[in-house]
Design an enzyme around this catalytic site. Structure first.
Site, PDB file in Angstrom:
ATOM      1  N   HIS A   1      60.514   7.840  67.079  1.00 62.53           N
ATOM      2  CA  HIS A   1      60.846   6.702  66.219  1.00 62.53           C
ATOM      3  C   HIS A   1      61.919   7.077  65.210  1.00 62.53           C
ATOM      4  O   HIS A   1      61.995   8.218  64.775  1.00 62.53           O
ATOM      5  CB  HIS A   1      59.603   6.194  65.463  1.00 62.53           C
ATOM      6  CG  HIS A   1      58.886   7.263  64.685  1.00 62.53           C
ATOM      7  ND1 HIS A   1      58.006   8.148  65.283  1.00 62.53           N
ATOM      8  CD2 HIS A   1      58.920   7.604  63.384  1.00 62.53           C
ATOM      9  CE1 HIS A   1      57.523   8.979  64.370  1.00 62.53           C
ATOM     10  NE2 HIS A   1      58.076   8.682  63.196  1.00 62.53           N
TER      11      HIS A   1
ATOM     12  N   HIS B   1      63.290   6.255  61.369  1.00 57.61           N
ATOM     13  CA  HIS B   1      62.971   5.645  60.074  1.00 57.61           C
ATOM     14  C   HIS B   1      64.229   4.981  59.529  1.00 57.61           C
ATOM     15  O   HIS B   1      65.301   5.603  59.517  1.00 57.61           O
ATOM     16  CB  HIS B   1      62.553   6.724  59.066  1.00 57.61           C
ATOM     17  CG  HIS B   1      61.237   7.358  59.344  1.00 57.61           C
ATOM     18  ND1 HIS B   1      60.085   6.977  58.700  1.00 57.61           N
ATOM     19  CD2 HIS B   1      60.885   8.357  60.189  1.00 57.61           C
ATOM     20  CE1 HIS B   1      59.072   7.732  59.133  1.00 57.61           C
ATOM     21  NE2 HIS B   1      59.533   8.578  60.031  1.00 57.61           N
TER      22      HIS B   1
HETATM   23  P1  5GP Z   1      56.625  10.591  61.084  1.00 60.78           P
HETATM   24  O1  5GP Z   1      56.178  11.518  59.982  1.00 60.78           O
HETATM   25  O2  5GP Z   1      55.862  10.811  62.360  1.00 60.78           O
HETATM   26  O3  5GP Z   1      58.110  10.606  61.269  1.00 60.78           O
HETATM   27  O4  5GP Z   1      56.324   9.143  60.538  1.00 60.78           O
HETATM   28  C1  5GP Z   1      55.274   8.324  60.972  1.00 60.78           C
HETATM   29  C2  5GP Z   1      55.320   7.074  60.114  1.00 60.78           C
HETATM   30  O5  5GP Z   1      54.468   6.125  60.704  1.00 60.78           O
HETATM   31  C3  5GP Z   1      54.835   7.274  58.664  1.00 60.78           C
HETATM   32  O6  5GP Z   1      55.895   6.932  57.767  1.00 60.78           O
HETATM   33  C4  5GP Z   1      53.653   6.334  58.549  1.00 60.78           C
HETATM   34  O7  5GP Z   1      53.586   5.674  57.295  1.00 60.78           O
HETATM   35  C5  5GP Z   1      53.867   5.360  59.686  1.00 60.78           C
HETATM   36  N1  5GP Z   1      52.639   4.818  60.249  1.00 60.78           N
HETATM   37  C6  5GP Z   1      51.556   5.552  60.674  1.00 60.78           C
HETATM   38  N2  5GP Z   1      50.614   4.720  61.167  1.00 60.78           N
HETATM   39  C7  5GP Z   1      51.102   3.452  61.061  1.00 60.78           C
HETATM   40  C8  5GP Z   1      50.577   2.173  61.410  1.00 60.78           C
HETATM   41  O8  5GP Z   1      49.460   2.019  61.920  1.00 60.78           O
HETATM   42  N3  5GP Z   1      51.364   1.105  61.162  1.00 60.78           N
HETATM   43  C9  5GP Z   1      52.617   1.227  60.608  1.00 60.78           C
HETATM   44  N4  5GP Z   1      53.311   0.093  60.403  1.00 60.78           N
HETATM   45  N5  5GP Z   1      53.143   2.415  60.268  1.00 60.78           N
HETATM   46  C10 5GP Z   1      52.393   3.515  60.495  1.00 60.78           C
END
Ligand code: 5GP
Ligand code: ZN
Length: 140
Positions: free
Chosen positions: A101, A103
């Protein structure tokens, strides 16, 4: 391909709700549940790919195009002064959800969100040797 235990696969399938901002046949963009700043969104492929290296190049292109469109709309809707587009790959880089993903983080001049600290090379030889090593890796 989908991963039964993956939260983003469940969101893509509609089994877990999200605040959607953009969708195509292959990808989905929705608000991050824990925003750095309000309007912080994610762009995900609907299929399960775990990180940048797992992602087919063509789909990566679609994700960048979506990031441009959704990012522009986020900046306009929030009145942001800028936008960070960030991708965490692997645990050491801060990846918590192992479904690739991007951001999209709207930034404001006075939001206090600091850039990461920078370090330096011991000398130019070290930098040159590392650049050459990486270049060779790319050529294979
Ligand atoms: P990573 O650290 O893997 O790059 O970021 C994962 C992101 O996913 C985090 O910013 C977290 O807030 C978001 N996230 C995790 N679970 C959910 C969810 O159930 N719904 C949404 N909308 N965001 C999520
Ligand atoms: Zn997934």
């Amino acid at each position: 391909m989908s991963n039964q235990d993956c939260i983003f696969c469940k969101i893509a399938a509609g089994d877990i709700p999200c605040f959607k901002i953009y969708e195509t046949e292959h990808l989905l963009s929705f608000l991050d549940i824990g925003p750095v700043n309000k309007g912080h969104a994610l762009v995900i492929p609907k299929e399960h790919y775990k990180n940048i290296w797992d992602l087919p190049a063509e789909l990566g292109g679609e994700i960048i195009t979506a990031a441009q469109m959704a990012g522009d709309a986020i900046v306009k809707a929030t009145g942001a002064d800028g936008l960070n587009i960030i991708m965490n790959n692997n645990e050491a880089a801060g990846q918590l959800v192992f479904h690739a993903h991007l951001h999209l983080i709207p930034r404001f001049r006075d939001d206090g969100f600091k850039h990461w600290a920078q370090s330096q090379y011991d000398n130019m030889d070290e930098a040159r040797a590392l650049a050459q090593k990486i270049e060779k890796m790319i050529k294979g």
